[in-house]
Design a protein around this motif. Structure first.
Motif, PDB file in Angstrom:
ATOM      1  N   PRO A 277       0.845  -1.204   0.000  1.00  0.00           N
ATOM      2  CA  PRO A 277       0.000   0.000   0.000  1.00  0.00           C
ATOM      3  C   PRO A 277       0.879   1.254   0.000  1.00  0.00           C
ATOM      4  CG  PRO A 277      -0.590  -1.482   1.810  1.00  0.00           C
ATOM      5  CD  PRO A 277       0.629  -2.053   1.156  1.00  0.00           C
TER       6      PRO A 277
ATOM      7  N   LEU B  27       1.793   2.858   3.300  1.00  0.00           N
ATOM      8  CA  LEU B  27       2.542   2.082   4.298  1.00  0.00           C
ATOM      9  C   LEU B  27       3.856   2.772   4.678  1.00  0.00           C
ATOM     10  CD1 LEU B  27       2.563  -0.543   5.952  1.00  0.00           C
ATOM     11  CD2 LEU B  27       3.827  -1.610   4.111  1.00  0.00           C
TER      12      LEU B  27
ATOM     13  N   GLN C 280       3.085   5.433   7.023  1.00  0.00           N
ATOM     14  CA  GLN C 280       2.707   4.831   8.303  1.00  0.00           C
ATOM     15  C   GLN C 280       3.964   4.439   9.080  1.00  0.00           C
ATOM     16  OE1 GLN C 280      -0.640   3.593  10.040  1.00  0.00           O
ATOM     17  NE2 GLN C 280       1.115   4.191  11.269  1.00  0.00           N
TER      18      GLN C 280
ATOM     19  N   SER D   4       5.705   7.483  10.339  1.00  0.00           N
ATOM     20  CA  SER D   4       4.978   8.132  11.429  1.00  0.00           C
ATOM     21  C   SER D   4       5.044   7.314  12.716  1.00  0.00           C
ATOM     22  CB  SER D   4       3.520   8.382  11.032  1.00  0.00           C
ATOM     23  OG  SER D   4       2.774   7.195  11.145  1.00  0.00           O
ATOM     24  N   LEU D   5       5.519   6.070  12.623  1.00  0.00           N
ATOM     25  CA  LEU D   5       5.741   5.298  13.850  1.00  0.00           C
ATOM     26  C   LEU D   5       7.135   5.578  14.407  1.00  0.00           C
ATOM     27  CD1 LEU D   5       4.077   1.903  12.880  1.00  0.00           C
ATOM     28  CD2 LEU D   5       3.325   3.462  14.655  1.00  0.00           C
ATOM     29  N   GLY D   6       7.875   6.458  13.745  1.00  0.00           N
ATOM     30  CA  GLY D   6       9.166   6.885  14.263  1.00  0.00           C
ATOM     31  C   GLY D   6      10.354   6.194  13.636  1.00  0.00           C
TER      32      GLY D   6
ATOM     33  N   GLU E  85       7.963  -6.702   4.937  1.00  0.00           N
ATOM     34  CA  GLU E  85       6.547  -6.808   4.604  1.00  0.00           C
ATOM     35  C   GLU E  85       6.346  -7.484   3.244  1.00  0.00           C
ATOM     36  OE1 GLU E  85       4.700  -6.290   6.982  1.00  0.00           O
ATOM     37  OE2 GLU E  85       2.778  -6.471   5.977  1.00  0.00           O
TER      38      GLU E  85
ATOM     39  N   ARG F 230       8.338  -9.775   2.003  1.00  0.00           N
ATOM     40  CA  ARG F 230       9.285 -10.905   1.972  1.00  0.00           C
ATOM     41  C   ARG F 230       8.825 -12.060   1.084  1.00  0.00           C
ATOM     42  NH1 ARG F 230       7.206 -10.590   7.288  1.00  0.00           N
ATOM     43  NH2 ARG F 230       5.675 -12.231   7.614  1.00  0.00           N
TER      44      ARG F 230
ATOM     45  N   GLY G 245       6.534 -15.259   9.498  1.00  0.00           N
ATOM     46  CA  GLY G 245       5.205 -14.704   9.734  1.00  0.00           C
ATOM     47  C   GLY G 245       4.302 -15.700  10.414  1.00  0.00           C
ATOM     48  N   PRO G 246       3.395 -15.186  11.235  1.00  0.00           N
ATOM     49  CA  PRO G 246       2.493 -16.070  11.967  1.00  0.00           C
ATOM     50  C   PRO G 246       1.416 -16.637  11.058  1.00  0.00           C
ATOM     51  CG  PRO G 246       1.935 -13.807  12.378  1.00  0.00           C
ATOM     52  CD  PRO G 246       3.116 -13.781  11.487  1.00  0.00           C
TER      53      PRO G 246
ATOM     54  N   MET H 144       0.610   8.633  13.665  1.00  0.00           N
ATOM     55  CA  MET H 144      -0.531   8.811  12.788  1.00  0.00           C
ATOM     56  C   MET H 144      -1.261   7.493  12.570  1.00  0.00           C
ATOM     57  SD  MET H 144      -0.427  11.101   9.450  1.00  0.00           S
ATOM     58  CE  MET H 144      -1.714  11.202   8.242  1.00  0.00           C
TER      59      MET H 144
ATOM     60  N   PHE I  15      -4.091   5.880   9.873  1.00  0.00           N
ATOM     61  CA  PHE I  15      -4.669   6.153   8.555  1.00  0.00           C
ATOM     62  C   PHE I  15      -6.040   5.494   8.404  1.00  0.00           C
ATOM     63  CE2 PHE I  15      -0.206   6.857   8.137  1.00  0.00           C
ATOM     64  CZ  PHE I  15      -0.065   7.834   7.174  1.00  0.00           C
TER      65      PHE I  15
ATOM     66  N   LEU J 140      -3.286  -0.575   7.863  1.00  0.00           N
ATOM     67  CA  LEU J 140      -1.883  -0.717   7.460  1.00  0.00           C
ATOM     68  C   LEU J 140      -1.075  -1.496   8.482  1.00  0.00           C
ATOM     69  CD1 LEU J 140      -1.316   2.903   6.105  1.00  0.00           C
ATOM     70  CD2 LEU J 140      -1.530   0.840   4.727  1.00  0.00           C
ATOM     71  N   LEU J 141      -1.610  -2.650   8.865  1.00  0.00           N
ATOM     72  CA  LEU J 141      -0.903  -3.488   9.832  1.00  0.00           C
ATOM     73  C   LEU J 141       0.174  -4.298   9.123  1.00  0.00           C
ATOM     74  CD1 LEU J 141      -3.907  -4.772  11.968  1.00  0.00           C
ATOM     75  CD2 LEU J 141      -2.412  -2.825  12.404  1.00  0.00           C
ATOM     76  N   PHE J 142       1.180  -4.706   9.907  1.00  0.00           N
ATOM     77  CA  PHE J 142       2.247  -5.532   9.355  1.00  0.00           C
ATOM     78  C   PHE J 142       1.814  -6.994   9.401  1.00  0.00           C
ATOM     79  CE2 PHE J 142       4.264  -1.811  11.278  1.00  0.00           C
ATOM     80  CZ  PHE J 142       4.814  -1.268  10.141  1.00  0.00           C
ATOM     81  N   ASP J 143       2.432  -7.798   8.535  1.00  0.00           N
ATOM     82  CA  ASP J 143       2.143  -9.229   8.503  1.00  0.00           C
ATOM     83  C   ASP J 143       2.838  -9.868   9.703  1.00  0.00           C
ATOM     84  OD1 ASP J 143       1.556 -11.787   7.882  1.00  0.00           O
ATOM     85  OD2 ASP J 143       2.841 -11.917   6.127  1.00  0.00           O
ATOM     86  N   ALA J 144       2.247  -9.697  10.879  1.00  0.00           N
ATOM     87  CA  ALA J 144       2.814 -10.184  12.128  1.00  0.00           C
ATOM     88  C   ALA J 144       1.661 -10.311  13.120  1.00  0.00           C
ATOM     89  CB  ALA J 144       3.866  -9.201  12.641  1.00  0.00           C
ATOM     90  N   THR J 145       1.960 -10.668  14.360  1.00  0.00           N
ATOM     91  CA  THR J 145       0.870 -10.807  15.332  1.00  0.00           C
ATOM     92  C   THR J 145       0.386  -9.427  15.787  1.00  0.00           C
ATOM     93  OG1 THR J 145       2.357 -10.787  17.217  1.00  0.00           O
ATOM     94  CG2 THR J 145       1.863 -12.942  16.255  1.00  0.00           C
TER      95      THR J 145
ATOM     96  N   GLU K 234       2.977  -7.922  18.083  1.00  0.00           N
ATOM     97  CA  GLU K 234       4.139  -7.381  17.362  1.00  0.00           C
ATOM     98  C   GLU K 234       3.780  -6.073  16.672  1.00  0.00           C
ATOM     99  OE1 GLU K 234       6.643 -11.413  16.226  1.00  0.00           O
ATOM    100  OE2 GLU K 234       4.825 -10.943  15.114  1.00  0.00           O
TER     101      GLU K 234
ATOM    102  N   THR L 191       5.500  -2.264  17.399  1.00  0.00           N
ATOM    103  CA  THR L 191       6.419  -1.838  16.336  1.00  0.00           C
ATOM    104  C   THR L 191       7.128  -0.519  16.649  1.00  0.00           C
ATOM    105  OG1 THR L 191       5.072  -2.944  14.679  1.00  0.00           O
ATOM    106  CG2 THR L 191       6.626  -1.308  13.885  1.00  0.00           C
ATOM    107  N   GLY L 192       6.358   0.496  17.027  1.00  0.00           N
ATOM    108  CA  GLY L 192       6.949   1.812  17.280  1.00  0.00           C
ATOM    109  C   GLY L 192       7.947   1.779  18.420  1.00  0.00           C
TER     110      GLY L 192
ATOM    111  N   LYS M 182       9.687  -0.834  19.325  1.00  0.00           N
ATOM    112  CA  LYS M 182      10.858  -1.565  18.848  1.00  0.00           C
ATOM    113  C   LYS M 182      11.749  -0.636  18.016  1.00  0.00           C
ATOM    114  CE  LYS M 182      11.947  -6.023  16.760  1.00  0.00           C
ATOM    115  NZ  LYS M 182      11.409  -7.161  16.009  1.00  0.00           N
TER     116      LYS M 182
ATOM    117  N   LYS N 294      -3.457 -10.648   9.930  1.00  0.00           N
ATOM    118  CA  LYS N 294      -4.182 -10.947   8.688  1.00  0.00           C
ATOM    119  C   LYS N 294      -5.574 -11.491   8.976  1.00  0.00           C
ATOM    120  CE  LYS N 294      -1.058 -10.801   5.080  1.00  0.00           C
ATOM    121  NZ  LYS N 294      -0.603  -9.503   5.188  1.00  0.00           N
ATOM    122  N   HIS N 295      -5.761 -12.011  10.188  1.00  0.00           N
ATOM    123  CA  HIS N 295      -7.031 -12.663  10.515  1.00  0.00           C
ATOM    124  C   HIS N 295      -7.872 -11.831  11.475  1.00  0.00           C
ATOM    125  CE1 HIS N 295      -4.662 -16.554   9.520  1.00  0.00           C
ATOM    126  NE2 HIS N 295      -5.074 -15.933   8.431  1.00  0.00           N
TER     127      HIS N 295
ATOM    128  N   ARG O 253      -1.401   0.641  18.520  1.00  0.00           N
ATOM    129  CA  ARG O 253      -0.029   0.837  18.055  1.00  0.00           C
ATOM    130  C   ARG O 253       0.353   2.313  18.144  1.00  0.00           C
ATOM    131  NH1 ARG O 253       1.141  -0.911  11.896  1.00  0.00           N
ATOM    132  NH2 ARG O 253      -0.396   0.700  11.544  1.00  0.00           N
TER     133      ARG O 253
END
Lengths: 232, 372
Positions: A127, A130, A133, A136-138, A151, A153, A230-231, B85, B87, B91-96, B99, B103-104, B106, B137-138, B151
């Motif tokens: 996207p 992204l 995003q 903006s998370l730093g 992402e 991969r 990935g989970p 921010m 949106f 726009l989540l990452f492919d992770a749990t 996680e 993210t921020g 980490k 994803k779920h 997050r």
């Protein structure tokens, strides 16, 4: 049919007896194509990131060129690399023609556009927001690039597999720039061509099976890496 | 209000393909406030938000965070670590889920043992406590946006930017999430900027509204101020003032203005509360919820404006019905289902529409044509 069974039997025999010549050819194939793929990952992903993350005039043209490069015929690459590395050529002073280094160079030229093209598609499929995003998370810029690669991969590993598959199986460039010299530049594909032309179908089949096995093993490893991450 | 400005923007201009898409001479964000950027699609809300968040470099203009200029690239990167921010898409990452929320933290180099308690705290506050190990994803749309909010909140941002955060959700999920967001913003006292194209939800969260159009802020003020004293006809119609009429001031006495409408036979008279110069042409607005319908003129009530007319159309609108009327001019009214059946409202039915003088809003600036 008998020829195939005979080839399979011969292959098993050559493998089980660890025939030194076959082992050397196999390891050289793996080494040459592995290094070429590694180089292509660095160059290709670098190129893909540079194009995906920046806006510049002529971007579409660059993408079109990269995509065209994905279909470079190995013999064309072989011809150009031979001319460039020829004793009187511009890079003749390197003296690497008919050495494994020349094959690595030619294979890297073949695989780089494949990895760049598929990698670019993978990155462009993310996207567009992204990137913002993540920032903006730093994230710093390197952190952002790392998260984007992570992402993407799955398709990126597919790009690496396509690149490796392209070079482990090519014969045109290897034979032109390597010369199929016994003990130094003979790889599985060039050896197969040679044995076939000599009428040694059983050895040719044996080498082919080894080649398939090798391609399968490497791709199985990469697939494992791809699907594990990935989970669920 | 003795609030200091957290973020000061001056002379922001953004161009895209040669066209100016943002022109904001001055905007201050006050500590602890929730500012809503409102306007139709393409009004420049997202562009302004990205520029304020330091994610888009404007062609011109300056940004100052707590009095410090953010001109240098390093300063902008440091600024980005103090804001965050959310949106429209999660726009989540492919992770749990865990996680994702972490993210921020980490990215800021916090070790895992310090991240975990904060991640579970915020997952809990957003009702995600039992989803921590679920793959992002779920998740349902609502759960995904909750994860995106967790997050953001876990970073304890000094400014939280929300760009149409609920637009992709279905109505019940949206309602629930707006309520939760409002509660969390109040509990944490977080300064926030929220962009929205819908006046309903921003109204409930925001302290101030900035109504935008074509890259400019048309009006900035408190909710009541913008609702009841729209700067111009665009803001009026955007804020739900459906009836806009042009008239000339006949007289003005003791704060009561008498206007003669341009439209309608014989020039109808409308009374409004306010101040205006006789002879002046003004625009007036009436909100549909302030118009009452009856079958006869009621002489005993305090209502000063009553107009006989006929029903054109009845449109269901959630719990209400919107009735379009022809009173010599176009007028809309909201009625309940009960009134609808009592008055037997249907196209062609003759009714009397009435509204108080205090329900008539004088709109001083004209400039822009209403988009009704």
């Amino acid at each position: 049919m008998d020829l195939i069974w005979e080839g399979l039997r011969k292959a098993l025999e050559l493998l089980l007896t660890l025939d030194p010549e076959v082992l050397r050819i196999t390891l050289l194939s793996l080494k040459v194509s592995g290094i070429a793929t590694l180089l292509s990952v660095i160059l290709g992903l670098g190129l893909a990131l540079g194009v995906a993350l920046n806006e510049f005039p002529g971007k579409r043209l660059v993408i079109a060129l990269v995509n065209t490069g994905m279909g470079l015929p190995p013999v064309v690459v072989g011809l150009f690399v031979t001319v460039l590395l020829w004793r009187n050529g511009p890079f003749g002073f390197l003296g690497i023609l008919y050495t494994p280094a020349a094959i690595i160079l030619a294979q890297a030229v073949i695989a780089t556009p494949i990895i760049a093209g598929l990698g670019l598609a993978a990155l462009q499929h993310l996207p567009p927001a992204l990137r913002l995003q993540i920032l903006s998370l730093g994230a710093s810029r390197p952190q952002m690039v790392w998260l984007l690669l992570k992402e993407a991969r799955l398709p990126l590993l597919a790009a690496v597999m396509a690149g490796f598959g392209g070079v482990i199986s090519e014969v045109g460039a290897s034979i032109m720039v390597g010369g199929n010299l016994k003990g130094s530049t003979r790889v599985l594909t060039t050896a197969t061509v040679m044995e076939t032309s000599r009428g040694n179908f059983d050895v040719a089949f044996a080498l082919s099976f080894i080649l398939l096995l090798l391609a399968f093993a490497v791709n199985a490893l990469l697939t494992h890496l791809q699907q594990r991450s990935g989970p669920r | 209000m003795s609030r200091t400005a957290v973020l000061q923007a001056r002379g922001l201009r953004v161009r895209r393909n040669g066209a100016q898409v943002l022109d904001v001479p001055s905007l201050d964000l006050r500590a602890g406030e929730v500012l809503a950027l409102m306007g139709p699609n393409g009004a420049g809300k997202s562009t302004l938000m990205l520029a304020l968040a330091g994610l888009l470099q404007p062609a011109e203009g300056t940004l100052a965070f707590l009095g410090n200029d953010l001109r240098a690239r390093g300063d902008r990167e440091a600024f980005r670590r103090r804001i965050t921010m959310v949106f429209q898409d999660p726009l989540l990452f492919d992770a749990t889920v865990a996680e994702n929320i972490g993210t921020g933290l980490k990215l800021r180099g916090l070790p895992k043992e310090e991240r975990l308690p904060r991640v579970s705290e915020w997952a809990g506050r957003l009702g995600l406590g039992n989803l921590l190990d679920r793959s992002a994803k779920h998740l349902s749309g609502g759960e995904a946006q909750r994860t995106a909010l967790a997050r953001a909140f876990v970073l304890q941002p000094e400014i939280l930017f929300l760009d149409e955060p609920f637009s992709s959700l279905d109505a019940p999920t949206r309602e629930e999430l707006i309520g939760d967001l409002g509660r969390l913003l109040a509990e944490t006292g977080t300064t926030a900027v929220i962009a929205t194209h819908d006046q309903g939800k921003a109204a409930r969260l925001a302290h101030r509204l900035a109504v935008m159009r074509e890259g400019r802020i048309v009006q900035l003020g408190g909710l009541r101020e913008v609702m009841n004293h729209p700067e111009d006809s665009f803001v009026a119609s955007f804020m739900g003032m459906e009836t806009l009429l042009k008239g000339q001031v006949a007289s003005c006495q003791d704060g009561l203005v008498s206007l003669r409408l341009r439209k309608g036979p014989g020039g109808r008279e409308v009374l409004a509360v306010g101040e205006a110069q006789p002879g002046q042409t003004v625009l007036i607005g009436v909100r549909p919820e302030h118009v009452a319908l009856s079958l006869q003129t009621d002489n005993t009530s305090s209502v000063r404006n009553a107009f006989p007319g006929a029903v054109i159309k009845v449109i269901p609108r959630g719990p209400f019905y919107k009735v379009e009327l022809d009173c010599g001019f176009f007028l809309t009214a909201f009625v309940t289902a009960q009134s609808l059946s009592e008055l037997d409202l249907q196209p062609g039915r003759a009714v009397v529409a009435s509204f108080k003088a205090t329900a008539v809003h004088l709109i001083r600036k004209e400039g822009l044509e209403p988009e009704v």
